[in-house]
Design an enzyme around this catalytic site. Sequence first.
Site, PDB file in Angstrom:
ATOM      1  N   GLY A  50      40.978 -41.806 -40.389  1.00 21.05           N
ATOM      2  CA  GLY A  50      42.131 -41.865 -41.468  1.00 21.05           C
ATOM      3  C   GLY A  50      43.365 -40.909 -41.228  1.00 21.05           C
ATOM      4  N   ASP A  67      35.975 -34.932 -49.198  1.00 15.33           N
ATOM      5  CA  ASP A  67      35.285 -35.657 -50.131  1.00 15.33           C
ATOM      6  C   ASP A  67      34.026 -34.731 -50.364  1.00 15.33           C
ATOM      7  OD1 ASP A  67      34.890 -37.659 -52.090  1.00 15.33           O
ATOM      8  OD2 ASP A  67      33.324 -38.592 -50.605  1.00 15.33           O
TER       9      ASP A  67
END
Length: 179
Positions: free
Chosen positions: A42, A103
């Site tokens: 990512g 996260d």
Amino acid sequence: MTEPSRIYLSREDIAGLVARLAGEIDGNYRDRPLALIGVLRGCFVFLADLARQLQAPVRRVDFVRVESYGAKMVSTGSPRIVQGIPRESITGQDVLVVEDIVDTGATTAAVLRYLRRHGPASLSLCALLDKPSRRQVDVSVDYVGMTIPDHFVVGYGLDFDQRYRDWPDIWVVEPAHED
Ligand code: 5GP
């Protein structure tokens, strides 16, 4: 079907965040050479933009890959380093870990643990996005582009089932409703 539904951060918004982050990082490192370690996959767009905004000399760019998410929107448990960096490649260096998004914190914690074993002079963490409300593992981000609520976002390197990484803006994916 689950599709990106609206733009959350435009490319202009993102460019502003990247410029601000580069300024903060430069303020702390001045002319100290930095090793940038990106967390695949990512990070690839963010790292490319950040590296080009930094004034601090970038001495090395390398990547680690961690396996933790499949095609789902939830974590599949404890992450594993599946692609590391050469032994001693960052020993004694100032290292900045570059993450797309933090996260639960599990991935980042695993990466930091792994990199610490390489004996860096310093180890800091930069994330474009941070979702502190989802945190399960204690990780604090030194340089945060933006704190966001519990949305699932794609684009600008971030995927859903490997799609959308090439989209220049960041979009929100609304979970499909089950009736
Ligand atoms: P953590 O281990 O902190 O739970 O998860 C970190 C990784 O999960 C991120 O590097 C990213 O690959 C993935 N992830 C977490 N939240 C999102 C999100 O909102 N969108 C996307 N596309 N990936 C996410």
